[in-house]
Design an enzyme around this catalytic site. Structure first.
Site, PDB file in Angstrom:
ATOM      1  CE1 TYR A 158      -3.752   0.475  13.202  1.00  0.00           C
ATOM      2  CE2 TYR A 158      -4.028   1.762  14.731  1.00  0.00           C
ATOM      3  CZ  TYR A 158      -3.539   0.765  13.882  1.00  0.00           C
ATOM      4  OH  TYR A 158      -2.487   0.641  15.201  1.00  0.00           O
ATOM      5  CB  THR A 198      -2.317  -0.739  18.523  1.00  0.00           C
ATOM      6  OG1 THR A 198      -2.394   0.019  19.017  1.00  0.00           O
ATOM      7  CG2 THR A 198      -3.689  -1.395  18.629  1.00  0.00           C
ATOM      8  CG  ASP A 199      -0.972   2.005  22.297  1.00  0.00           C
ATOM      9  OD1 ASP A 199      -1.438   1.668  21.362  1.00  0.00           O
ATOM     10  OD2 ASP A 199      -0.063   2.151  23.354  1.00  0.00           O
ATOM     11  CD  GLU A 200      -3.848   4.030  18.662  1.00  0.00           C
ATOM     12  OE1 GLU A 200      -4.777   4.040  18.028  1.00  0.00           O
ATOM     13  OE2 GLU A 200      -3.103   4.343  17.736  1.00  0.00           O
ATOM     14  CE  LYS A 232      -3.753  -3.600  14.999  1.00  0.00           C
ATOM     15  NZ  LYS A 232      -3.582  -4.606  13.740  1.00  0.00           N
ATOM     16  CG  ASN A 234       1.279  14.281  21.681  1.00  0.00           C
ATOM     17  OD1 ASN A 234       1.823  13.048  21.649  1.00  0.00           O
ATOM     18  ND2 ASN A 234      -0.074  14.339  20.772  1.00  0.00           N
ATOM     19  CB  THR A 257      -1.038   0.384   1.338  1.00  0.00           C
ATOM     20  OG1 THR A 257      -0.123   0.314   2.768  1.00  0.00           O
ATOM     21  CG2 THR A 257      -1.449  -0.917   1.562  1.00  0.00           C
TER      22      THR A 257
HETATM   23  P1  NAD Z   1       2.545   0.706   8.279  1.00  0.00           P
HETATM   24  O1  NAD Z   1       2.086   0.596   7.802  1.00  0.00           O
HETATM   25  O2  NAD Z   1       4.488   1.008   8.560  1.00  0.00           O
HETATM   26  O3  NAD Z   1       2.715  -0.682   7.727  1.00  0.00           O
HETATM   27  C1  NAD Z   1       1.838  -2.079   7.205  1.00  0.00           C
HETATM   28  C2  NAD Z   1       2.438  -3.029   6.635  1.00  0.00           C
HETATM   29  O4  NAD Z   1       1.592  -3.652   6.312  1.00  0.00           O
HETATM   30  C3  NAD Z   1       2.374  -1.720   4.765  1.00  0.00           C
HETATM   31  O5  NAD Z   1       3.723  -2.466   4.343  1.00  0.00           O
HETATM   32  C4  NAD Z   1       1.461  -2.473   3.711  1.00  0.00           C
HETATM   33  O6  NAD Z   1       1.898  -2.225   2.387  1.00  0.00           O
HETATM   34  C5  NAD Z   1       1.176  -3.844   4.263  1.00  0.00           C
HETATM   35  N1  NAD Z   1      -0.296  -3.686   4.244  1.00  0.00           N
HETATM   36  C6  NAD Z   1      -1.555  -3.277   4.716  1.00  0.00           C
HETATM   37  N2  NAD Z   1      -2.500  -3.814   3.975  1.00  0.00           N
HETATM   38  C7  NAD Z   1      -2.098  -5.199   3.538  1.00  0.00           C
HETATM   39  C8  NAD Z   1      -2.918  -6.535   2.704  1.00  0.00           C
HETATM   40  N3  NAD Z   1      -4.189  -6.339   3.022  1.00  0.00           N
HETATM   41  N4  NAD Z   1      -2.290  -7.690   2.692  1.00  0.00           N
HETATM   42  C9  NAD Z   1      -0.628  -6.854   2.801  1.00  0.00           C
HETATM   43  N5  NAD Z   1      -0.254  -6.743   3.632  1.00  0.00           N
HETATM   44  C10 NAD Z   1      -1.140  -5.162   3.878  1.00  0.00           C
HETATM   45  O7  NAD Z   1       2.561   0.220   9.477  1.00  0.00           O
HETATM   46  P2  NAD Z   1       3.450  -0.632  11.378  1.00  0.00           P
HETATM   47  O8  NAD Z   1       3.104   1.110  11.973  1.00  0.00           O
HETATM   48  O9  NAD Z   1       4.494  -0.660  10.588  1.00  0.00           O
HETATM   49  O10 NAD Z   1       2.806  -0.932  12.149  1.00  0.00           O
HETATM   50  C11 NAD Z   1       2.654  -2.447  12.211  1.00  0.00           C
HETATM   51  C12 NAD Z   1       1.900  -3.333  12.501  1.00  0.00           C
HETATM   52  O11 NAD Z   1       1.783  -2.586  13.886  1.00  0.00           O
HETATM   53  C13 NAD Z   1      -0.064  -2.378  12.235  1.00  0.00           C
HETATM   54  O12 NAD Z   1      -0.272  -3.926  12.640  1.00  0.00           O
HETATM   55  C14 NAD Z   1      -0.487  -2.033  13.661  1.00  0.00           C
HETATM   56  O13 NAD Z   1      -1.487  -1.779  13.687  1.00  0.00           O
HETATM   57  C15 NAD Z   1       0.607  -2.165  14.615  1.00  0.00           C
HETATM   58  N6  NAD Z   1       1.360  -1.338  15.883  1.00  0.00           N
HETATM   59  C16 NAD Z   1       1.612   0.023  15.381  1.00  0.00           C
HETATM   60  C17 NAD Z   1       2.110   0.643  16.520  1.00  0.00           C
HETATM   61  C18 NAD Z   1       3.040   1.873  15.826  1.00  0.00           C
HETATM   62  O14 NAD Z   1       3.271   2.874  16.657  1.00  0.00           O
HETATM   63  N7  NAD Z   1       3.363   1.961  14.430  1.00  0.00           N
HETATM   64  C19 NAD Z   1       2.006   0.496  17.710  1.00  0.00           C
HETATM   65  C20 NAD Z   1       1.754  -0.441  18.334  1.00  0.00           C
HETATM   66  C21 NAD Z   1       1.017  -1.757  17.301  1.00  0.00           C
HETATM   67  O1  TDX Z   2      -0.232  15.966  13.335  1.00  0.00           O
HETATM   68  C1  TDX Z   2      -0.139  15.199  13.916  1.00  0.00           C
HETATM   69  N1  TDX Z   2      -0.124  16.180  14.885  1.00  0.00           N
HETATM   70  C2  TDX Z   2      -0.072  15.304  16.479  1.00  0.00           C
HETATM   71  O2  TDX Z   2      -0.684  16.175  17.071  1.00  0.00           O
HETATM   72  C3  TDX Z   2      -0.116  13.419  13.915  1.00  0.00           C
HETATM   73  C4  TDX Z   2       0.228  13.137  12.671  1.00  0.00           C
HETATM   74  C5  TDX Z   2      -0.576  12.896  15.091  1.00  0.00           C
HETATM   75  N2  TDX Z   2      -0.438  14.355  16.363  1.00  0.00           N
HETATM   76  C6  TDX Z   2      -0.797  14.124  17.898  1.00  0.00           C
HETATM   77  C7  TDX Z   2      -2.063  12.937  17.412  1.00  0.00           C
HETATM   78  C8  TDX Z   2      -1.105  11.757  19.364  1.00  0.00           C
HETATM   79  O3  TDX Z   2      -1.686  11.657  20.811  1.00  0.00           O
HETATM   80  O4  TDX Z   2       0.753  12.854  18.146  1.00  0.00           O
HETATM   81  C9  TDX Z   2       0.077  12.086  19.031  1.00  0.00           C
HETATM   82  C10 TDX Z   2       0.576  10.650  18.022  1.00  0.00           C
HETATM   83  O5  TDX Z   2      -0.204  10.223  17.021  1.00  0.00           O
HETATM   84  P1  TDX Z   2       0.856   9.827  15.705  1.00  0.00           P
HETATM   85  O6  TDX Z   2       1.822   9.854  15.510  1.00  0.00           O
HETATM   86  O7  TDX Z   2      -0.499   9.500  14.505  1.00  0.00           O
HETATM   87  O8  TDX Z   2       0.090   8.169  16.742  1.00  0.00           O
HETATM   88  P2  TDX Z   2      -1.330   7.098  17.625  1.00  0.00           P
HETATM   89  O9  TDX Z   2      -2.709   8.233  16.904  1.00  0.00           O
HETATM   90  O10 TDX Z   2      -0.686   7.514  18.991  1.00  0.00           O
HETATM   91  O11 TDX Z   2      -1.145   5.567  16.819  1.00  0.00           O
HETATM   92  C11 TDX Z   2       0.114   5.281  16.858  1.00  0.00           C
HETATM   93  O12 TDX Z   2       0.339   4.370  18.512  1.00  0.00           O
HETATM   94  C12 TDX Z   2      -0.155   3.293  18.308  1.00  0.00           C
HETATM   95  C13 TDX Z   2       0.618   4.591  15.498  1.00  0.00           C
HETATM   96  O13 TDX Z   2      -0.529   5.497  14.573  1.00  0.00           O
HETATM   97  C14 TDX Z   2      -0.528   3.133  15.621  1.00  0.00           C
HETATM   98  O14 TDX Z   2      -0.611   2.150  14.550  1.00  0.00           O
HETATM   99  C15 TDX Z   2      -0.242   1.813  16.573  1.00  0.00           C
HETATM  100  O15 TDX Z   2      -1.415   1.609  16.736  1.00  0.00           O
END
Ligand code: NAD
Ligand code: TDX
Length: 386
Positions: free
Chosen positions: A182, A158-160, A186, A281, A57
């Site tokens: 979202y 996720t914690d969310e 999850k 933040n 994606t």
């Molecule tokens: P990301 O968006 O960077 O990566 C997601 C990946 O999944 C991408 O490579 C995308 O191409 C692929 N993808 C999406 N839909 C797909 C599908 N239908 N089939 C196959 N591939 C698909 O996300 P991330 O930040 O690396 O998060 C990875 C996982 O960890 C997610 O499940 C997210 O919910 C979870 N998570 C993320 C965070 C965070 O802070 N980033 C925290 C806790 C949990």
């Molecule tokens: O432009 C912004 N301004 C802002 O104030 C963005 C993008 C975020 N924020 C705030 C929102 C949140 O309080 O910053 C904090 C972090 O935001 P994000 O980076 O969007 O993360 P969050 O919504 O907390 O979710 C992340 O952590 C849990 C990941 O994106 C999720 O995939 C994961 O599950």
């Protein structure tokens, strides 16, 4: 399987791992955390083989796996398949040949889930269901004596899913109260894993990770958005009063904890993966600007995210008891992240191309136009870092 596929993954020259999981299917392995997991596991050179299934994606990026694909020894233990986890025809044969599935695949950005929820449900719910059905097929093959053991599936959650936690720390048994499309998707995905473990005896485990940051983080998220905007002297759109709190987890600690749970977690169980830096933040932004040597005047207070969760914080005792400790302090992790973005401008400029401008205009256009300057509060003397 599509044109994005590389040659089939070769058997290991020596089976150096003592783990029962020597061939992993990593779904979503071209994203931020998944690619870190793949780089770290293959970089250990212990014979583990990995097949990545990724739809590529807007968030998936094959370049995130270049270190693996450009290293002959690692490349021989690696295969890339472009495809959708919600497509049973792609998923079935891949699950049939692997010992364990680590499912990172998801739409991962809360703001995009507010704009367009549907893709979140397709991947987060139907996609997980398809993976679980493929595992059930393999359980049937075990009963027929066609394979020795069924695959384990680890669902990255996720914690969310706990919803906003004003005080205290969420524990694994707490009620789930997701508040965005979202986090609702999850929660549904991980509950499906749990239900298959209970109903069909599927070997499933769930991790709930905290807010993650580090190299290769897509620039739509807070930390990389603010780093890359600041490098270009663009406004930094801070939602609401900027006092929302997150507990930051370095990406290699998140990936390492996931692997630890994969290898040591009990089937049917869920494990929190907390970070080690609970910060509002505003404080995160102040630290970023200091590292970047950029002024606070770039910060704009803009219209808040609807349903914005005020605080996440998880109890990590269960993971601790399993023997996992995070290794990277927030101070070191944030400095390394800033350095990485400075050194990898071509990577983040490419991530901010294609559909980026349309997304940015939709998400931030009127917000930034209606935003205001925000007074800087004094930096916390002793942040709550664990
Ligand atoms: P990301 O968006 O960077 O990566 C997601 C990946 O999944 C991408 O490579 C995308 O191409 C692929 N993808 C999406 N839909 C797909 C599908 N239908 N089939 C196959 N591939 C698909 O996300 P991330 O930040 O690396 O998060 C990875 C996982 O960890 C997610 O499940 C997210 O919910 C979870 N998570 C993320 C965070 C965070 O802070 N980033 C925290 C806790 C949990
Ligand atoms: O432009 C912004 N301004 C802002 O104030 C963005 C993008 C975020 N924020 C705030 C929102 C949140 O309080 O910053 C904090 C972090 O935001 P994000 O980076 O969007 O993360 P969050 O919504 O907390 O979710 C992340 O952590 C849990 C990941 O994106 C999720 O995939 C994961 O599950």
């Amino acid at each position: 399987m599509s044109a994005g596929e590389t040659a089939p993954v070769a058997p290991p020259p020596t089976a150096a791992t003592s783990s029962p999981f020597t061939h992993l299917l990593v779904t979503g392995g071209a994203g931020f955390i998944g690619s870190c997991f793949v780089r770290d596991v293959l970089g250990r050179r212990d014979g583990t083989r990995i097949t990545v299934l990724d739809k590529l994606t807007y968030a998936g990026n094959r370049a995130n796996l270049a270190a693996v694909e450009n290293d002959p020894e690692q490349a021989a233990r690696f295969r890339f398949v472009q495809g959708d986890i919600a497509d049973p025809a792609v998923v079935g044969p891949l699950v049939a040949e692997t010992d364990a599935i680590v499912n990172f695949a998801a739409e991962s950005h809360v703001d995009r889930s507010i704009l367009d929820p549907e893709a979140f449900l397709r991947t987060g719910v139907i996609g997980v269901h398809v993976l679980l059905e493929a595992c059930r097929e393999e359980q049937a093959r075990v009963e027929l004596g066609e394979r020795a053991r069924a695959p384990r599936v680890l669902q990255v959650s996720t914690d969310e899913v706990y919803g906003s936690k004003d005080a205290g720390y969420s524990r694994e048994g707490d009620v789930l109260e997701p508040r965005s499309p979202y986090s609702a998707a999850k929660a549904a995905g991980e509950q499906l894993v749990r239900s298959y473990a209970v109903t069909y005896g599927t070997d499933g485990v769930v991790t709930r990770g905290s807010n993650t940051y580090g190299p290769f983080h897509h620039p739509e998220k807070l930390i990389p958005l603010f780093i890359t905007n600041a490098l270009d002297d663009l406004p930094l759109p801070l939602y609401g009063d900027g006092m929302q709190q997150r507990d930051w987890l370095y990406v290699s600690d998140h990936a390492g904890a996931i692997e630890h749970v994969l290898r040591h977690g009990a089937s049917g169980e869920t494990y929190n993966i907390p970070g080690n830096a609970e910060l509002p933040n505003r404080e995160v932004v102040a630290r970023l600007l200091e590292l970047l040597d950029k002024p606070w005047s770039l910060v704009r207070s803009v219209a808040d995210r609807p349903g914005h969760d005020r605080r996440y914080a998880m109890d990590g005792a269960k993971l601790h008891a399993l023997g996992w400790r995070n290794r990277t302090t927030f101070e070191r992790g944030l400095a390394e992240t800033v350095d990485w973005f400075r050194a990898n401008e071509a990577w983040w400029r490419a991530s901010r191309s294609g559909e980026w401008d349309a997304y940015y205009a939709r998400q931030y256009g009127t917000r930034i136009a209606g935003g205001s300057a925000m007074a800087q509060v004094a930096r916390a003397e002793s942040p709550n870092t664990r």
